[in-house]
Motif scaffolding. Structure first.
Motif, PDB file in Angstrom:
ATOM      1  N   SER A  44      -8.228   8.565  -8.752  1.00  0.00           N
ATOM      2  CA  SER A  44      -7.899   9.720  -7.918  1.00  0.00           C
ATOM      3  C   SER A  44      -8.803   9.865  -6.706  1.00  0.00           C
ATOM      4  CB  SER A  44      -7.957  10.993  -8.765  1.00  0.00           C
ATOM      5  OG  SER A  44      -7.040  10.926  -9.827  1.00  0.00           O
ATOM      6  N   LEU A  45     -10.111   9.569  -6.859  1.00  0.00           N
ATOM      7  CA  LEU A  45     -11.065   9.802  -5.781  1.00  0.00           C
ATOM      8  C   LEU A  45     -10.823   8.903  -4.567  1.00  0.00           C
ATOM      9  CD1 LEU A  45     -14.355  10.341  -7.799  1.00  0.00           C
ATOM     10  CD2 LEU A  45     -13.116  12.039  -6.457  1.00  0.00           C
ATOM     11  N   ARG A  46     -10.022   7.865  -4.735  1.00  0.00           N
ATOM     12  CA  ARG A  46      -9.718   7.020  -3.578  1.00  0.00           C
ATOM     13  C   ARG A  46      -9.005   7.798  -2.478  1.00  0.00           C
ATOM     14  NH1 ARG A  46      -7.610   1.081  -5.648  1.00  0.00           N
ATOM     15  NH2 ARG A  46      -9.646   0.057  -5.514  1.00  0.00           N
ATOM     16  N   LEU A  47      -8.371   8.897  -2.838  1.00  0.00           N
ATOM     17  CA  LEU A  47      -7.676   9.692  -1.827  1.00  0.00           C
ATOM     18  C   LEU A  47      -8.635  10.463  -0.918  1.00  0.00           C
ATOM     19  CD1 LEU A  47      -4.781  11.161  -3.992  1.00  0.00           C
ATOM     20  CD2 LEU A  47      -4.512   9.586  -2.063  1.00  0.00           C
ATOM     21  N   ILE A  48      -9.828  10.764  -1.407  1.00  0.00           N
ATOM     22  CA  ILE A  48     -10.735  11.638  -0.656  1.00  0.00           C
ATOM     23  C   ILE A  48     -11.088  11.070   0.721  1.00  0.00           C
ATOM     24  CG2 ILE A  48     -12.995  12.769  -0.662  1.00  0.00           C
ATOM     25  CD1 ILE A  48     -10.961  14.013  -2.557  1.00  0.00           C
ATOM     26  N   PRO A  49     -11.420   9.777   0.863  1.00  0.00           N
ATOM     27  CA  PRO A  49     -11.709   9.285   2.220  1.00  0.00           C
ATOM     28  C   PRO A  49     -10.534   9.433   3.181  1.00  0.00           C
ATOM     29  CG  PRO A  49     -12.464   7.721   0.560  1.00  0.00           C
ATOM     30  CD  PRO A  49     -11.651   8.746  -0.154  1.00  0.00           C
ATOM     31  N   LEU A  50      -9.310   9.303   2.677  1.00  0.00           N
ATOM     32  CA  LEU A  50      -8.147   9.466   3.554  1.00  0.00           C
ATOM     33  C   LEU A  50      -8.013  10.910   4.011  1.00  0.00           C
ATOM     34  CD1 LEU A  50      -5.415   7.318   1.735  1.00  0.00           C
ATOM     35  CD2 LEU A  50      -7.335   6.581   3.171  1.00  0.00           C
ATOM     36  N   LEU A  51      -8.259  11.841   3.103  1.00  0.00           N
ATOM     37  CA  LEU A  51      -8.177  13.263   3.450  1.00  0.00           C
ATOM     38  C   LEU A  51      -9.283  13.644   4.427  1.00  0.00           C
ATOM     39  CD1 LEU A  51      -7.432  14.724  -0.119  1.00  0.00           C
ATOM     40  CD2 LEU A  51      -5.800  14.002   1.644  1.00  0.00           C
ATOM     41  N   SER A  52     -10.478  13.101   4.214  1.00  0.00           N
ATOM     42  CA  SER A  52     -11.582  13.377   5.129  1.00  0.00           C
ATOM     43  C   SER A  52     -11.313  12.780   6.504  1.00  0.00           C
ATOM     44  CB  SER A  52     -12.891  12.812   4.554  1.00  0.00           C
ATOM     45  OG  SER A  52     -13.986  13.112   5.378  1.00  0.00           O
ATOM     46  N   LEU A  53     -10.766  11.569   6.526  1.00  0.00           N
ATOM     47  CA  LEU A  53     -10.405  10.934   7.792  1.00  0.00           C
ATOM     48  C   LEU A  53      -9.383  11.772   8.546  1.00  0.00           C
ATOM     49  CD1 LEU A  53     -10.289   8.540   9.792  1.00  0.00           C
ATOM     50  CD2 LEU A  53      -8.633   7.455   8.263  1.00  0.00           C
ATOM     51  N   ALA A  54      -8.386  12.275   7.833  1.00  0.00           N
ATOM     52  CA  ALA A  54      -7.357  13.093   8.483  1.00  0.00           C
ATOM     53  C   ALA A  54      -7.966  14.362   9.068  1.00  0.00           C
ATOM     54  CB  ALA A  54      -6.258  13.439   7.485  1.00  0.00           C
ATOM     55  N   ASP A  55      -8.787  15.065   8.279  1.00  0.00           N
ATOM     56  CA  ASP A  55      -9.396  16.293   8.783  1.00  0.00           C
ATOM     57  C   ASP A  55     -10.295  16.022   9.987  1.00  0.00           C
ATOM     58  OD1 ASP A  55      -8.151  18.088   7.153  1.00  0.00           O
ATOM     59  OD2 ASP A  55      -9.891  18.568   5.921  1.00  0.00           O
ATOM     60  N   ASN A  56     -11.083  14.940   9.933  1.00  0.00           N
ATOM     61  CA  ASN A  56     -11.955  14.623  11.059  1.00  0.00           C
ATOM     62  C   ASN A  56     -11.153  14.275  12.304  1.00  0.00           C
ATOM     63  OD1 ASN A  56     -14.335  15.034   9.662  1.00  0.00           O
ATOM     64  ND2 ASN A  56     -14.539  12.903   9.031  1.00  0.00           N
ATOM     65  N   SER A  57     -10.100  13.492  12.123  1.00  0.00           N
ATOM     66  CA  SER A  57      -9.294  13.075  13.270  1.00  0.00           C
ATOM     67  C   SER A  57      -8.568  14.253  13.903  1.00  0.00           C
ATOM     68  CB  SER A  57      -8.283  12.012  12.839  1.00  0.00           C
ATOM     69  OG  SER A  57      -8.936  10.844  12.391  1.00  0.00           O
TER      70      SER A  57
END
Length: 420
Positions: A362-375
């Motif tokens: 499940s935690l593999r999703l966290i970098p994608l969510l963080s990337l989206a918020d940062n972008s």
């Protein structure tokens, strides 16, 4: 960002560091130069978040280990490719097995989601390529964050061995990737193996450009290799099959070609891939955010995440290259953000995944969510990022799970700091 007042000796250290590992980063493809600069400053000034410090220590341990490993080359495999040259990359498709109904076992038959160990050994190049690219990226980052020239020197040596030295270099093609004995010497799905040349190697090489010992001759040789490889990606029959793939394979083709075009400074190719990325979203994502072709797999969670990893990487690259907004693109079906919205709750392992599945990280999703918020400069996924449990023992049962958690922590807390 507020900075603490530093003593004069620390300022002198900072001046040395800037001269040894560049004060100004080049424009990176998939990593964020401002994020890396912020992370380096925080680590230097001893004000990094505990999660960032932990991720840095894990990265450093991996880099220290890589320092003492022999350089890897495609010429080290046991199987000789059909071309007769060990310089040609060769891998075996992971989900194919000898046919138990036939004495020869040929042709191999497909068992989706079941990995054949024969595809994961030193006889072929698949694992070797993954290790090489991971170590190259780790060493380049360790050099950038620490200024320790040993890391840069080892990374340079590894790159020369894999790409440049006549005795060990890889020929710039994937003609024999993900072959299936008795069925195909190489398949278009094997183009997926090359994604690491974009997502790991491109930014590592851009970081290393200003390291001492990196020559113009090295730079020219690498540009030639990647130019030849891009030509293969654009014109070979196998690669064209991957370009047309309607699932995650097509998405990764887009990200791979665009990343290499970024390295070679070919903006028109990036624009072509941006147009293709929009087509991929049209065909892959429903209005409710689900991805039917990935959900049909026996590893439905993994492939739903995996496709979004390619598309979010491409969205970030398009944003940097002025090739359009992929985050909000929506013409038919759903958008990339719809898909992330659908997946976000499943970053919490306690939320049941309602589809057929083999394993879930499940935690593999966290970098994608963080990337989206940062972008997007938003807090759209803030609650999922902040509630991520990096210490849950239930998530650390197998070595694959532990490795996934370490990578997700690194990608989130070292390479894409949460913006909250």
């Amino acid at each position: 960002m507020r900075r603490v007042k530093a003593p004069i000796w620390w300022l002198l250290v900072g001046m040395w560091f800037a001269s040894s590992s560049q004060a100004q980063l080049p424009a990176l493809a998939f990593l964020s130069a401002p994020q890396l600069q912020m992370t380096r400053d925080a680590l230097q000034e001893k004000r990094a978040a505990p999660q960032t410090e932990q991720a840095w220590q894990q990265l450093k341990r991996a880099a220290d280990h890589a320092l003492h490993q022999p350089n890897l080359s495609v010429t080290q495999k046991g199987i000789i490719p059909p071309s007769g040259s060990r310089h040609d990359y060769l891998s075996l498709s992971a989900y194919w097995w000898p046919d138990p109904e036939k004495s020869s076992g040929l042709p191999w038959v497909r068992r989706d989601g079941e990995v054949n160990p024969a595809s994961k050994n030193d006889q072929s190049d698949g694992v070797r390529l993954a290790h090489f690219t991971a170590d190259l990226q780790t060493l380049a980052l360790a050099w950038y964050f620490s200024g320790d020239k040993r890391y840069a020197e080892k990374a340079q040596s590894m790159a020369r061995t894999w790409f440049i030295d006549p005795a060990t270099r890889m020929n710039p093609n994937l003609n024999y990737a993900q072959g299936v004995p008795g069925k195909a010497q190489g398949r278009h799905t094997g183009v997926l193996d090359g994604r690491y040349f974009a997502t790991r190697v491109v930014d590592a090489l851009l970081l290393l450009q200003s390291s001492s010992g990196w020559s113009q001759q090295d730079q020219s040789a690498l540009h030639l290799w990647f130019s030849d490889y891009l030509h293969w990606l654009q014109h070979s029959k196998l690669a064209q099959g991957e370009r047309d793939a309607p699932n995650n394979h097509g998405s990764w083709y887009v990200a791979q070609v665009a990343g290499i075009a970024w390295y070679l400074q070919q903006p028109e190719v990036i624009k072509q891939m941006a147009s293709l990325a929009r087509q991929k979203i049209d065909g892959q994502i429903r209005a409710d955010g689900t991805q039917p072709m990935e959900l049909a797999r026996t590893r439905s969670f993994h492939y739903s995440y995996f496709n979004l990893q390619a598309l979010t990487s491409m969205a970030q690259l398009m944003q940097r290259s002025d090739a359009g907004d992929l985050w909000h693109y929506h013409q038919q079906g759903g958008s990339l953000l719809d898909a992330l919205d659908y997946m976000a709750p499943y970053s919490d392992a306690r939320t049941p995944w309602p589809w057929k599945n083999r394993e879930r990280m499940s935690l593999r999703l966290i970098p994608l969510l963080s990337l989206a918020d940062n972008s997007l400069r938003s807090d759209r996924y803030r609650r999922w990022i902040e509630s991520a449990d990096w210490t849950n023992p239930a998530m650390q049962g197998t070595s694959a799970m532990r490795g996934a958690i370490i990578q997700a922590r690194r990608d989130t807390w070292l390479l894409s700091l949460p913006s909250h």
